[in-house]
Design an enzyme around this catalytic site. Sequence first.
Site, short mmCIF file in Angstrom:
data_model
loop_
_atom_site.label_atom_id
_atom_site.label_comp_id
_atom_site.label_asym_id
_atom_site.label_seq_id
_atom_site.Cartn_x
_atom_site.Cartn_y
_atom_site.Cartn_z
N CYS A 166 0.82 -1.21 0.00
CA CYS A 166 0.00 0.00 0.00
C CYS A 166 0.86 1.27 0.00
O CYS A 166 1.11 1.86 1.05
CB CYS A 166 -0.98 0.03 1.16
SG CYS A 166 -2.22 1.32 0.86
N CYS A 343 -5.73 2.19 -4.59
CA CYS A 343 -5.26 2.70 -3.31
C CYS A 343 -6.27 3.73 -2.81
O CYS A 343 -6.38 4.81 -3.38
CB CYS A 343 -3.88 3.33 -3.49
SG CYS A 343 -3.11 3.64 -1.89
P1 FAD Z 1 -0.65 -11.16 3.64
O1 FAD Z 1 -2.11 -10.85 3.66
O2 FAD Z 1 0.24 -10.32 4.48
O3 FAD Z 1 -0.52 -12.70 4.01
C1 FAD Z 1 0.69 -13.40 4.03
C2 FAD Z 1 0.47 -14.70 4.78
O4 FAD Z 1 1.63 -15.54 4.61
C3 FAD Z 1 0.27 -14.51 6.28
O5 FAD Z 1 -0.92 -15.16 6.69
C4 FAD Z 1 1.50 -15.14 6.89
O6 FAD Z 1 1.27 -15.73 8.15
C5 FAD Z 1 1.88 -16.17 5.85
N1 FAD Z 1 3.30 -16.57 5.88
C6 FAD Z 1 4.38 -15.76 5.98
N2 FAD Z 1 5.51 -16.49 5.94
C7 FAD Z 1 5.14 -17.78 5.83
C8 FAD Z 1 5.84 -19.01 5.70
N3 FAD Z 1 7.18 -19.06 5.71
N4 FAD Z 1 5.14 -20.15 5.56
C9 FAD Z 1 3.77 -20.13 5.50
N5 FAD Z 1 3.05 -18.99 5.61
C10 FAD Z 1 3.72 -17.84 5.77
N6 FAD Z 1 -4.46 -2.77 0.54
C11 FAD Z 1 -5.54 -2.25 -0.09
O7 FAD Z 1 -6.02 -2.85 -1.04
N7 FAD Z 1 -6.12 -1.07 0.31
C12 FAD Z 1 -5.64 -0.38 1.38
O8 FAD Z 1 -6.18 0.66 1.75
C13 FAD Z 1 -4.51 -0.91 2.09
N8 FAD Z 1 -4.01 -0.26 3.15
C14 FAD Z 1 -3.01 -0.83 3.88
C15 FAD Z 1 -2.58 -0.19 5.03
C16 FAD Z 1 -1.59 -0.76 5.83
C17 FAD Z 1 -1.13 -0.03 7.06
C18 FAD Z 1 -1.07 -2.04 5.49
C19 FAD Z 1 -0.06 -2.70 6.38
C20 FAD Z 1 -1.48 -2.67 4.33
C21 FAD Z 1 -2.45 -2.09 3.52
N9 FAD Z 1 -2.90 -2.69 2.32
C22 FAD Z 1 -3.94 -2.14 1.63
C23 FAD Z 1 -2.13 -3.81 1.72
C24 FAD Z 1 -2.78 -5.19 1.89
O9 FAD Z 1 -3.12 -5.42 3.23
C25 FAD Z 1 -1.78 -6.23 1.40
O10 FAD Z 1 -1.37 -5.89 0.08
C26 FAD Z 1 -2.36 -7.63 1.39
O11 FAD Z 1 -2.75 -8.02 2.68
C27 FAD Z 1 -1.33 -8.62 0.84
O12 FAD Z 1 -1.85 -9.91 0.85
P2 FAD Z 1 -0.87 -11.20 0.80
O13 FAD Z 1 -1.74 -12.37 0.84
O14 FAD Z 1 0.10 -11.01 -0.29
O15 FAD Z 1 -0.06 -11.06 2.17
#
Ligand code: FAD
Length: 399
Positions: A166, A343
Amino acid sequence: MIQPVARTVPVLIVGGGSAGISVAARLARALPAGSVTVVDPAQDHYYQPLWTLVGGGDATRESTRRREADVIPAGVQWIQQGVREFLPDEDQVILSNGERLGYEQLVVALGIQLDWEKIPGLTEALGKDGVCSNYSWETVESTWRFIQAFQGGSAHFTHPNTPIKCGGAPQKIMYLAAEHWEKRGVKQPYDVRFRIASPKIFAVERYAQTLLEVVARHKIDVAYQRDLVALRAASKEAVYKDLVTGAEVIERYEFMHVTPPMSAPDVIKQSPLAASTGWVEVDKGTTQHVRYPNVFSLGDCSNLPTSKTGAAIRKQAPTTAQNILDVRAGRKPSALYNGYTSCPLVTGYGKLVLAEFDYDGKAQETFPFDQSKERWSMYQLKKRLLPVFYWSGMLKGRA
Ligand code: FAD
């Protein structure tokens, strides 16, 4: 020699965050029960986009959390372990308990790694004496505490010199804080400073223009290409690097909101799945790995060249799921992702610019009005509708 595995599963999804669960839900509906396995050690699942409003005192931290067990889709097996190593040449992963798990197709969705320790002095300072961050569950409540406690001096907000999740979040909290301090009428002299490593406030010009107006409205002092490299909490000094001249710039702070440097998870960086940048190297249209056709990746840990957001994942997940079904049926991947990301740029309490664009930075707006303008309705969308949409739509594979 290829080692024997304890078991082989049809589709293995590593990471049960926004991306992993969205794909799992879609595949679980399309494949026979027991075909999909998710590996994730986490106890809880977070709706991170709301952390901006938690830091700004307009949402509770608890409202952003569900038990991981409760978001695992029906018919999906969950192994509560981490992945320790990828062995894509053997179609296997090694789990943190040492078990080898085989797969027919693999989806890598491990999210992004927060590299707090890359800023000396930061880890020890977090959560104390005005140093906070919206970027983790552990630290997000300290933001609102320190915003309320601020009585004057310099308030800093940083944006690091790495890709982050983000891209707008480092400045959204700044606009909330600035508005709060103006309304509260902070008596002592104070100033708000944005220290951003990039040369621009936002990559897409259409939205950058509005953000610059918000910056001017709050008389925020912006220094571009200035990167936080160390924190000296005892003397309340931030050490920045001027990325143009290489000079060190030391500034005093009373309040400090840090967005930490981020990178691909180490387990990916150290694996054959990584591109030279560390992210999983996939085709930007199909999300299929460029060297291992039975491996896919999406979300923050992939090298898809778009802004890393949950909104981007909403459009990536159907592509990845469809292409896995294609590969399982012996077909070529048929679905293509166009780089869509969004965003929701919070610019104050009750004010939001809903940025939506594709790989080319071309606007891909949903509503029939000019989304580059600040709107109360879009703030309500972020605060009230999108969380419901996330838990009941996206994570169920329906939206
Ligand atoms: P995540 O949701 O972070 O999930 C990763 C997963 O992998 C976790 O469950 C973790 O436990 C697991 N994992 C890690 N390592 C391992 C391992 N070795 N083995 C097995 N599992 C593992 N997005 C928007 O669309 N709009 C917004 O307004 C927005 N605002 C944001 C504001 C903030 C402050 C933050 C922090 C993020 C924001 N985002 C926003 C971004 C959004 O939250 C992320 O882009 C999204 O959650 C990414 O998803 P993901 O599945 O890639 O990672």
